[in-house]
Design a protein around this motif. Structure first.
Motif, PDB file in Angstrom:
ATOM      1  N   UNK A  34       0.789  -1.227   0.000  1.00 29.43           N
ATOM      2  CA  UNK A  34       0.000   0.000   0.000  1.00 29.43           C
ATOM      3  C   UNK A  34       0.818   1.272   0.000  1.00 29.43           C
ATOM      4  N   UNK A  35       2.135   1.185   0.014  1.00 30.26           N
ATOM      5  CA  UNK A  35       2.973   2.380   0.002  1.00 30.26           C
ATOM      6  C   UNK A  35       4.430   2.019   0.147  1.00 30.26           C
ATOM      7  N   UNK A  36       5.236   3.023   0.406  1.00 29.53           N
ATOM      8  CA  UNK A  36       6.673   2.799   0.503  1.00 29.53           C
ATOM      9  C   UNK A  36       7.320   3.960   1.256  1.00 29.53           C
ATOM     10  N   UNK A  37       8.564   3.764   1.634  1.00 29.24           N
ATOM     11  CA  UNK A  37       9.352   4.847   2.218  1.00 29.24           C
ATOM     12  C   UNK A  37      10.589   5.056   1.347  1.00 29.24           C
ATOM     13  N   UNK A  38      10.748   6.255   0.778  1.00 26.97           N
ATOM     14  CA  UNK A  38      11.847   6.482  -0.159  1.00 26.97           C
ATOM     15  C   UNK A  38      13.187   6.643   0.542  1.00 26.97           C
ATOM     16  N   UNK A  39      14.241   6.248  -0.154  1.00 29.88           N
ATOM     17  CA  UNK A  39      15.609   6.436   0.317  1.00 29.88           C
ATOM     18  C   UNK A  39      16.305   7.375  -0.652  1.00 29.88           C
ATOM     19  N   UNK A  40      16.907   8.434  -0.144  1.00 29.95           N
ATOM     20  CA  UNK A  40      17.577   9.410  -0.994  1.00 29.95           C
ATOM     21  C   UNK A  40      19.063   9.129  -1.112  1.00 29.95           C
ATOM     22  N   UNK A  41      19.566   9.128  -2.337  1.00 25.51           N
ATOM     23  CA  UNK A  41      20.989   8.957  -2.595  1.00 25.51           C
ATOM     24  C   UNK A  41      21.554  10.279  -3.097  1.00 25.51           C
ATOM     25  N   UNK A  42      22.591  10.772  -2.431  1.00 22.40           N
ATOM     26  CA  UNK A  42      23.204  12.035  -2.827  1.00 22.40           C
ATOM     27  C   UNK A  42      23.749  11.943  -4.248  1.00 22.40           C
ATOM     28  N   UNK A  43      23.552  13.006  -5.007  1.00 18.89           N
ATOM     29  CA  UNK A  43      23.998  13.069  -6.393  1.00 18.89           C
ATOM     30  C   UNK A  43      25.207  13.994  -6.492  1.00 18.89           C
ATOM     31  N   UNK A  44      26.228  13.559  -7.235  1.00 19.22           N
ATOM     32  CA  UNK A  44      27.416  14.381  -7.441  1.00 19.22           C
ATOM     33  C   UNK A  44      27.938  14.222  -8.848  1.00 19.22           C
ATOM     34  N   UNK A  45      28.816  15.152  -9.253  1.00 13.86           N
ATOM     35  CA  UNK A  45      29.332  15.109 -10.621  1.00 13.86           C
ATOM     36  C   UNK A  45      30.651  14.353 -10.740  1.00 13.86           C
ATOM     37  N   UNK A  46      31.137  13.761  -9.627  1.00 16.56           N
ATOM     38  CA  UNK A  46      32.372  12.987  -9.657  1.00 16.56           C
ATOM     39  C   UNK A  46      32.084  11.582 -10.181  1.00 16.56           C
ATOM     40  N   UNK A  47      32.648  11.238 -11.331  1.00 12.35           N
ATOM     41  CA  UNK A  47      32.396   9.932 -11.933  1.00 12.35           C
ATOM     42  C   UNK A  47      33.091   8.843 -11.113  1.00 12.35           C
ATOM     43  N   UNK A  48      32.391   7.777 -10.714  1.00 10.88           N
ATOM     44  CA  UNK A  48      33.012   6.707  -9.927  1.00 10.88           C
ATOM     45  C   UNK A  48      34.216   6.099 -10.641  1.00 10.88           C
ATOM     46  N   UNK A  49      35.231   5.784  -9.875  1.00 17.13           N
ATOM     47  CA  UNK A  49      36.466   5.237 -10.434  1.00 17.13           C
ATOM     48  C   UNK A  49      36.189   3.934 -11.175  1.00 17.13           C
ATOM     49  N   UNK A  50      36.724   3.826 -12.375  1.00 21.55           N
ATOM     50  CA  UNK A  50      36.617   2.597 -13.147  1.00 21.55           C
ATOM     51  C   UNK A  50      35.324   2.420 -13.909  1.00 21.55           C
ATOM     52  N   UNK A  51      34.362   3.331 -13.736  1.00 24.51           N
ATOM     53  CA  UNK A  51      33.085   3.200 -14.423  1.00 24.51           C
ATOM     54  C   UNK A  51      33.272   3.431 -15.919  1.00 24.51           C
ATOM     55  N   UNK A  52      32.748   2.536 -16.736  1.00 26.75           N
ATOM     56  CA  UNK A  52      32.825   2.675 -18.185  1.00 26.75           C
ATOM     57  C   UNK A  52      31.426   2.711 -18.783  1.00 26.75           C
ATOM     58  N   UNK A  53      31.343   3.314 -19.974  1.00 25.12           N
ATOM     59  CA  UNK A  53      30.061   3.389 -20.660  1.00 25.12           C
ATOM     60  C   UNK A  53      29.176   4.479 -20.103  1.00 25.12           C
ATOM     61  N   UNK A  54      28.073   4.706 -20.810  1.00 24.17           N
ATOM     62  CA  UNK A  54      27.131   5.712 -20.357  1.00 24.17           C
ATOM     63  C   UNK A  54      27.573   7.120 -20.696  1.00 24.17           C
ATOM     64  N   UNK A  55      26.702   8.094 -20.494  1.00 22.12           N
ATOM     65  CA  UNK A  55      27.037   9.486 -20.801  1.00 22.12           C
ATOM     66  C   UNK A  55      28.093  10.045 -19.846  1.00 22.12           C
ATOM     67  N   UNK A  56      28.832  11.018 -20.332  1.00 19.32           N
ATOM     68  CA  UNK A  56      29.853  11.685 -19.520  1.00 19.32           C
ATOM     69  C   UNK A  56      29.824  13.175 -19.823  1.00 19.32           C
ATOM     70  N   UNK A  57      30.504  13.952 -18.982  1.00 14.55           N
ATOM     71  CA  UNK A  57      30.668  15.371 -19.235  1.00 14.55           C
ATOM     72  C   UNK A  57      29.739  16.250 -18.433  1.00 14.55           C
TER      73      UNK A  57
END
Length: 399
Positions: A34-57
């Motif tokens: 019947x519902x949920x409780x949201x969890x917030x994840x902080x957003x930043x512009x630092x690309x995680x180390x080793x991440x490949x693919x996906x948009x950048x910039x």
């Protein structure tokens, strides 16, 4: 996955009984609870180390979800280069590679003014041969600014869990095990055991929710689930004794709702349901931070405008946090919520929400203002079901 019901923890060995029908659900648990409780994840512009693919910039940001008992990292990639058409990706298998197939299907959610307030979609963590469904949403920059410069976050909630039944004291109960913390570890804090104690076919009433890995009391006996982390689920009587939770009031169709008096956001007293004689009332528990509440809102406004002249009234109970009255009033004004609002700033402990045993939102009830009795609730009045439910309720009141 194997599930066994056990009956005694008096000795070192546990006496087994018949297997239960508890099963893992990869998605759809939110609708059952019947519902949920949201969890917030902080957003930043630092690309995680080793991440490949996906948009950048420029215009691309990242958020990391630590999931599972091992807390493996899964990355969200948000591309807001085009603010009118943002895109999002999720590293579903945690291999630190973003594939084109991992794009999230965003849907824009607009306010009554026509402005896009947030984007909503779904994703799934792939781990241990299973898919753990997630609901995902993110507010636009303009909406965050309107909400007192709200921090930039990706919000998610668990849509997976376990469903089935348990035998407690010789009685079978439907149960639902959810992951309120969204960690993938049902034994950790935030794992929720929901038991349909009143047998109304719904989960989440007050007195029906427990921490999954902790002792709980049903009819004077304290039980505890084990094996949540291993997949071999068992329930046993516990050496520890805990008090039994007070049940929520009966809010099934035909039941009378608790009465209350509170001031609305304009400072005027609301006597409920005494003030609504001769009216059909939609009592709506919601919050500005609740994505599904906002998704439901245009439908609620449309029905209010359609039926208000025939006697439909709405009373909204806000579960927003402290010091948000101006934000609640502004949101209501901007989104055509031309009805009375009650807000006390107590979040999940809001007085009326506590009185009604509200454990998740959105939560709505159609109520006969003459008798104070519930006519319909829950999924019966969500989405496309709301309009026919109102028509049926008007007929019931007239007769």
């Amino acid at each position: 996955m194997r599930f066994i019901v056990l009956t005694s923890l008096a000795a070192m060995t546990l006496a087994a009984s018949a297997a239960t029908d508890i099963k893992f659900m990869s998605k759809g648990v939110t609708a059952l609870s019947g519902g949920y409780r949201p969890i917030g994840l902080a957003v930043g512009d630092q690309r995680p180390a080793g991440l490949t693919g996906g948009p950048q910039g420029k215009g691309v940001s990242y958020a990391t979800l630590a999931f599972g008992i091992a807390k493996k990292n899964y990355v969200f990639v948000i591309n807001e280069t085009n603010v009118d058409n943002p895109t999002a990706y999720f590293d579903a298998n945690g291999d630190n590679k973003i594939a084109p197939t991992e794009k999230i299907d965003w849907k824009a959610n607009k306010s009554q003014t026509g402005d896009v307030a947030l984007y909503m979609g779904s994703a799934a963590v792939q781990a241990g041969g299973k898919e753990y469904g997630l609901g995902v949403y993110k507010f636009t920059a303009a909406e965050r600014a309107r909400r007192n410069n709200m921090p930039d976050k990706v919000f998610y909630y668990a849509d997976y869990g376990l469903t089935g039944s348990l035998s407690l004291g010789g009685k079978a109960y439907k149960v639902l095990i959810t992951d309120g913390a969204g960690t993938g570890d049902l034994a950790a804090a935030g794992g929720n055991l929901m038991i349909d104690r009143n047998g109304n076919g719904k989960f989440g009433d007050k007195g029906e929710a427990y921490q999954a890995g902790k002792p709980f009391n049903i009819d004077g006996t304290t039980y505890q689930l084990t094996g949540l982390s291993t997949g071999v689920i068992a329930v046993a009587t516990s050496r520890e004794t805990v008090p039994e939770q007070k049940m929520a009031p009966n809010l099934s169709p035909g039941a009378s709702v608790p009465t209350w008096t509170m001031k609305d956001t304009e400072g005027n007293a609301v006597n409920f349901p005494a003030d609504y004689k001769g009216k059909l009332v939609l009592l709506d528990f919601w919050a500005t931070w609740c994505g599904p509440c906002r998704a439901e809102l245009p439908n609620v406004v449309t029905n209010f405008n359609k039926y208000h002249g025939q006697g439909l009234e709405i009373v909204s109970i806000s579960l927003d946090q402290a010091n948000q009255i101006d934000a609640v009033k502004k949101f209501a004004s901007e989104n055509g919520m031309a009805w009375r609002h009650v807000y006390d700033g107590k979040y999940w402990s809001a007085e009326i929400a506590d009185l009604y045993g509200i454990q998740s939102i959105p939560a709505m009830f159609l109520i006969d203002g003459n008798t104070g009795k519930v006519l319909a609730s829950g999924g019966e009045i969500r989405g496309e079901n709301l309009s026919p439910a109102i028509e049926k309720a008007f007929t019931a009141i007239k007769h």
